[in-house]
Design an enzyme around this catalytic site. Structure first.
Site, PDB file in Angstrom:
ATOM      1  N   LYS A   1       8.942  32.225  50.309  1.00  0.00           N
ATOM      2  CA  LYS A   1       8.306  33.099  49.312  1.00  0.00           C
ATOM      3  C   LYS A   1       7.471  32.276  48.345  1.00  0.00           C
ATOM      4  O   LYS A   1       7.773  31.116  48.037  1.00  0.00           O
ATOM      5  CB  LYS A   1       9.341  33.934  48.546  1.00  0.00           C
ATOM      6  CG  LYS A   1      10.267  33.147  47.607  1.00  0.00           C
ATOM      7  CD  LYS A   1       9.755  33.008  46.187  1.00  0.00           C
ATOM      8  CE  LYS A   1      10.704  32.165  45.343  1.00  0.00           C
ATOM      9  NZ  LYS A   1      10.155  31.020  44.710  1.00  0.00           N
TER      10      LYS A   1
ATOM     11  N   ASP B   1      16.902  35.175  44.620  1.00  0.00           N
ATOM     12  CA  ASP B   1      15.755  35.388  45.512  1.00  0.00           C
ATOM     13  C   ASP B   1      16.152  35.940  46.878  1.00  0.00           C
ATOM     14  O   ASP B   1      15.298  36.121  47.743  1.00  0.00           O
ATOM     15  CB  ASP B   1      15.011  34.062  45.745  1.00  0.00           C
ATOM     16  CG  ASP B   1      14.341  33.546  44.482  1.00  0.00           C
ATOM     17  OD1 ASP B   1      14.078  34.357  43.568  1.00  0.00           O
ATOM     18  OD2 ASP B   1      14.088  32.330  44.416  1.00  0.00           O
TER      19      ASP B   1
HETATM   20  O1  C5P Z   1      20.341  32.714  41.539  1.00  0.00           O
HETATM   21  P1  C5P Z   1      20.036  31.315  42.014  1.00  0.00           P
HETATM   22  O2  C5P Z   1      21.275  30.598  42.465  1.00  0.00           O
HETATM   23  O3  C5P Z   1      18.944  31.256  43.013  1.00  0.00           O
HETATM   24  O4  C5P Z   1      19.479  30.558  40.714  1.00  0.00           O
HETATM   25  C1  C5P Z   1      19.514  29.164  40.643  1.00  0.00           C
HETATM   26  C2  C5P Z   1      19.463  28.744  39.192  1.00  0.00           C
HETATM   27  O5  C5P Z   1      18.170  29.029  38.651  1.00  0.00           O
HETATM   28  C3  C5P Z   1      20.420  29.473  38.285  1.00  0.00           C
HETATM   29  O6  C5P Z   1      21.683  28.866  38.247  1.00  0.00           O
HETATM   30  C4  C5P Z   1      19.705  29.383  36.921  1.00  0.00           C
HETATM   31  O7  C5P Z   1      19.920  28.119  36.328  1.00  0.00           O
HETATM   32  C5  C5P Z   1      18.243  29.434  37.300  1.00  0.00           C
HETATM   33  N1  C5P Z   1      17.701  30.799  37.178  1.00  0.00           N
HETATM   34  C6  C5P Z   1      17.488  31.359  35.910  1.00  0.00           C
HETATM   35  N2  C5P Z   1      16.974  32.610  35.801  1.00  0.00           N
HETATM   36  C7  C5P Z   1      16.658  33.326  36.900  1.00  0.00           C
HETATM   37  C8  C5P Z   1      16.854  32.797  38.199  1.00  0.00           C
HETATM   38  C9  C5P Z   1      17.384  31.510  38.295  1.00  0.00           C
HETATM   39  O8  C5P Z   1      17.745  30.709  34.903  1.00  0.00           O
HETATM   40  N3  C5P Z   1      16.174  34.545  36.760  1.00  0.00           N
END
Ligand code: C5P
Length: 313
Positions: free
Chosen positions: A11, A142
């Site tokens: 993406k 994502d």
């Molecule tokens: O949800 P995911 O594990 O992909 O996100 C990885 C990290 O990215 C999270 O732990 C956070 O630190 C950061 N993040 C965030 N805000 C979002 C998406 C991700 O701060 N909307």
């Protein structure tokens, strides 16, 4: 059924607007996701217990244990199915990576989405897309988009999706992969630090993020030139502060005629929009000759989200 293979796209974020940090550590986003034709392929097959094998681009950086997003997705699907009836047996997941790891292209989330689709099929396809999207949202920010694909607006952590209505224009992208990695939490933390420093100098803090009307209207028009001009990423200054060499990569692509350039998600991949497939080919060749990145790839979008690959006859 003995094995199921699923193909899942990388993406891009054509817009990534980031709000202030929330109490749970995440940031509220408004983002325009766009799935492109750079794919990982994952295969699920029955096994005594859950396991994962990873090969291909950056495989040595992917955790091969329960932290792997594909295995986390398997566990989340099994938990959801258990609530509904009989349990789902063990699976082995094989991941063939082409989407670089920790590159801002949601490769890990894609593998999670692909594992959901593959195991749901292996376990008799009991869940429909709405239920899979709900489980995906719990696995990572994502993951839901990797199921959906196309071009879509994401809100919340990025998991609340609305498909973008747009003409069937195909956009031609060049991806410049960096000789290094960035951690998504570190890039968000760097953005928070930059903003609080600016705040202490009297600059107002981030407002709630908003969808960019100019980008949406560019997408509706299908005019790549307008889309190129409207690309934006709030994480870019933070990514550049942690990886200053990317400035040179972005500048090189623009000098070579790209319609627009930006850092992909939390980086460090740099993304360039080209006016046509031929222009993308030229740009890719020139960029790889310019020595401003580790390697380049071309991809077009939008493409569908995670789909089952029919078995070869
Ligand atoms: O949800 P995911 O594990 O992909 O996100 C990885 C990290 O990215 C999270 O732990 C956070 O630190 C950061 N993040 C965030 N805000 C979002 C998406 C991700 O701060 N909307």
């Amino acid at each position: 059924m003995t094995r199921v293979t699923v193909r899942v796209p990388a993406k891009l974020n054509l817009q990534l607007a980031v709000g202030p940090p929330r109490a749970d550590g995440y940031h509220d986003l408004v983002t325009v996701f766009h799935a492109v034709s750079l794919f990982d392929e994952i295969t699920a097959e029955p096994a005594g217990r859950d396991g994962v094998t990873v090969s291909g681009e950056g495989a040595d950086r992917v955790p091969a244990d329960r932290d792997n997003l594909a295995l986390r997705a398997v566990a989340a699907l099994r938990a959801a199915l258990r609530a509904a009836g009989p349990s789902a047996p063990g699976v082995h997941i094989t991941i063939a990576k082409r989407i670089p790891v920790a590159a801002g292209l949601a490769g890990g989330s894609g593998d999670g989405a692909a594992a959901l689709v593959a195991c749901n099929e292996l376990w008799n396809g009991r869940l429909g897309q709405p239920q899979l999207l709900e489980i995906a949202a719990r696995v990572g920010s994502d993951v839901a988009f990797a199921l959906l694909g196309g071009t879509a607006v994401g809100r919340g952590r990025g998991e609340r999706l609305t498909p973008a209505l747009a003409p069937a224009t195909q956009y031609h992208w060049v991806l410049a992969f960096a000789g290094g990695h960035l951690s998504t939490p570190e890039v968000y933390a760097a953005l928070d630090r930059q903003r609080s420093r600016a705040g202490s100098h009297g600059v107002q803090g981030p407002a709630q993020p908003e969808l960019d009307a100019a980008l949406m209207s560019a997408l509706r028009s299908g005019d790549a030139r307008l889309v190129g001009r409207a690309l934006s990423n709030d994480l870019q200054p933070a990514a550049l502060s942690l990886f200053p060499a990317l400035r040179k990569t972005l500048a090189a692509g623009l000098e070579l005629g790209a319609l627009g350039a930006l850092v992909a998600g939390s980086g460090p991949t740099c993304v360039f929009l080209a006016a046509s497939a031929d222009r993308a080919l030229d740009l890719a060749a020139s960029l790889s000759g310019a020595g401003v990145c580790r390697s380049v790839a071309r991809a077009s979008g939008p493409v569908p989200g995670a789909v089952i690959v029919p078995p070869a006859r």
